[in-house]
Every structure is written in structure tokens, then in C-alpha cells.
Design a protein around this motif. Structure first.
Motif, PDB file in Angstrom:
ATOM      1  N   VAL A   8       0.984  -0.958  -0.036  1.00  0.00           N
ATOM      2  CA  VAL A   8      -0.020   0.131   0.091  1.00  0.00           C
ATOM      3  C   VAL A   8       0.855   1.239   0.034  1.00  0.00           C
ATOM      4  CG1 VAL A   8      -1.713   1.398   1.407  1.00  0.00           C
ATOM      5  CG2 VAL A   8      -2.023  -1.069   1.035  1.00  0.00           C
TER       6      VAL A   8
ATOM      7  N   GLU B  83       2.482   1.919  -3.321  1.00  0.00           N
ATOM      8  CA  GLU B  83       1.631   2.474  -4.444  1.00  0.00           C
ATOM      9  C   GLU B  83       1.086   4.104  -4.113  1.00  0.00           C
ATOM     10  OE1 GLU B  83      -2.219   0.685  -4.150  1.00  0.00           O
ATOM     11  OE2 GLU B  83      -1.323  -1.285  -5.273  1.00  0.00           O
TER      12      GLU B  83
ATOM     13  N   SER C  12      -0.684   6.065  -2.200  1.00  0.00           N
ATOM     14  CA  SER C  12      -1.986   6.695  -2.495  1.00  0.00           C
ATOM     15  C   SER C  12      -2.321   7.316  -1.066  1.00  0.00           C
ATOM     16  CB  SER C  12      -2.936   5.504  -2.209  1.00  0.00           C
ATOM     17  OG  SER C  12      -4.322   5.838  -2.274  1.00  0.00           O
TER      18      SER C  12
ATOM     19  N   GLN D  90      -4.762   8.958  -0.368  1.00  0.00           N
ATOM     20  CA  GLN D  90      -6.179   8.880   0.383  1.00  0.00           C
ATOM     21  C   GLN D  90      -6.567   7.358   0.288  1.00  0.00           C
ATOM     22  OE1 GLN D  90      -8.848  10.694  -2.570  1.00  0.00           O
ATOM     23  NE2 GLN D  90      -7.664  12.819  -2.257  1.00  0.00           N
ATOM     24  N   PRO D  91      -7.494   7.219   1.363  1.00  0.00           N
ATOM     25  CA  PRO D  91      -8.086   5.685   1.582  1.00  0.00           C
ATOM     26  C   PRO D  91      -8.579   5.132   0.208  1.00  0.00           C
ATOM     27  CG  PRO D  91      -8.948   7.055   3.399  1.00  0.00           C
ATOM     28  CD  PRO D  91      -8.347   8.053   2.361  1.00  0.00           C
ATOM     29  N   ASP D  92      -8.096   3.848   0.004  1.00  0.00           N
ATOM     30  CA  ASP D  92      -8.650   3.146  -1.323  1.00  0.00           C
ATOM     31  C   ASP D  92      -9.101   1.926  -0.975  1.00  0.00           C
ATOM     32  OD1 ASP D  92      -8.287   2.319  -3.890  1.00  0.00           O
ATOM     33  OD2 ASP D  92      -6.167   2.069  -3.925  1.00  0.00           O
ATOM     34  N   PRO D  93     -10.441   1.934  -0.844  1.00  0.00           N
ATOM     35  CA  PRO D  93     -11.054   0.757  -0.757  1.00  0.00           C
ATOM     36  C   PRO D  93     -10.721  -0.353  -1.786  1.00  0.00           C
ATOM     37  CG  PRO D  93     -12.646   2.459  -0.134  1.00  0.00           C
ATOM     38  CD  PRO D  93     -11.167   3.145  -0.784  1.00  0.00           C
ATOM     39  N   GLU D  94     -10.765   0.012  -2.993  1.00  0.00           N
ATOM     40  CA  GLU D  94     -10.623  -0.952  -3.917  1.00  0.00           C
ATOM     41  C   GLU D  94      -9.329  -1.663  -4.054  1.00  0.00           C
ATOM     42  OE1 GLU D  94     -13.175  -2.142  -6.039  1.00  0.00           O
ATOM     43  OE2 GLU D  94     -14.350  -1.068  -4.873  1.00  0.00           O
ATOM     44  N   GLY D  95      -8.394  -0.576  -3.566  1.00  0.00           N
ATOM     45  CA  GLY D  95      -6.982  -1.059  -3.481  1.00  0.00           C
ATOM     46  C   GLY D  95      -6.832  -2.071  -2.270  1.00  0.00           C
ATOM     47  N   PHE D  96      -7.602  -1.838  -1.151  1.00  0.00           N
ATOM     48  CA  PHE D  96      -7.424  -3.000  -0.289  1.00  0.00           C
ATOM     49  C   PHE D  96      -8.023  -4.289  -0.721  1.00  0.00           C
ATOM     50  CE2 PHE D  96      -9.511  -5.087   3.309  1.00  0.00           C
ATOM     51  CZ  PHE D  96      -8.439  -5.338   3.947  1.00  0.00           C
ATOM     52  N   LYS D  97      -9.350  -4.243  -1.330  1.00  0.00           N
ATOM     53  CA  LYS D  97      -9.824  -5.364  -1.821  1.00  0.00           C
ATOM     54  C   LYS D  97      -8.945  -6.006  -2.696  1.00  0.00           C
ATOM     55  CE  LYS D  97     -14.071  -7.033  -4.151  1.00  0.00           C
ATOM     56  NZ  LYS D  97     -15.325  -6.263  -5.076  1.00  0.00           N
ATOM     57  N   ARG D  98      -8.143  -5.359  -3.561  1.00  0.00           N
ATOM     58  CA  ARG D  98      -7.255  -6.028  -4.680  1.00  0.00           C
ATOM     59  C   ARG D  98      -6.254  -6.453  -3.802  1.00  0.00           C
ATOM     60  NH1 ARG D  98      -6.496  -1.723  -6.880  1.00  0.00           N
ATOM     61  NH2 ARG D  98      -4.643  -0.974  -6.214  1.00  0.00           N
TER      62      ARG D  98
END
Length: 63
Positions: free
Chosen positions: A33, A36, A38, A40-48
Motif C-alpha cells: 500500500v 502505491e 496513495s 487517500q484511503p483506497d477501498p478498491e486497493g485494499f480489496k485488490r
């Protein structure tokens, strides 16, 4: 002795992870993480990342 939270207990029950393995997986995901970058919080990134970790576990570890 501190009681483990429910998520930790569930992960260990489902995947047979030791405390050390859970810590290593968390650190690996945290590093990915950070890499990457990022801001800002990245819910899609966490899911990935979570999906990737599950697949790695099913295939015997990080590839």
C-alpha cells in the motif's frame, strides 16, 4: 495475556496462520500500500490486495 480480536482468530482458524505469519502478511500488505503512494484511503486497493493475499496463501505463499 491479551485476548485476540475476532478477526485475528477467524483468520487463524480459516487459514491456519500463526501469529508470526499474520504479522508478516500484514507487513507485506502495508508495504505494498505504501509503495502505491496513495494519499487517500483506497477501498478498491485494499480489496485488490486482500484478494492477492488470499490467492498467494492458496498457492503456498508469496509469488
Amino acid at each position: 495475556m491479551k485476548k485476540k480480536d475476532e478477526i485475528t482468530e477467524l483468520l487463524q482458524h480459516l487459514y491456519g496462520f500463526s501469529d508470526e505469519q499474520l504479522l508478516q502478511e500484514f507487513k507485506a500488505a502495508e508495504q505494498e500500500v505504501k509503495s502505491e503512494a496513495s494519499p487517500q484511503p483506497d477501498p478498491e486497493g485494499f480489496k485488490r490486495l486482500w484478494t492477492k493475499l488470499i490467492k498467494e496463501h492458496e498457492n503456498g505463499g508469496p509469488q
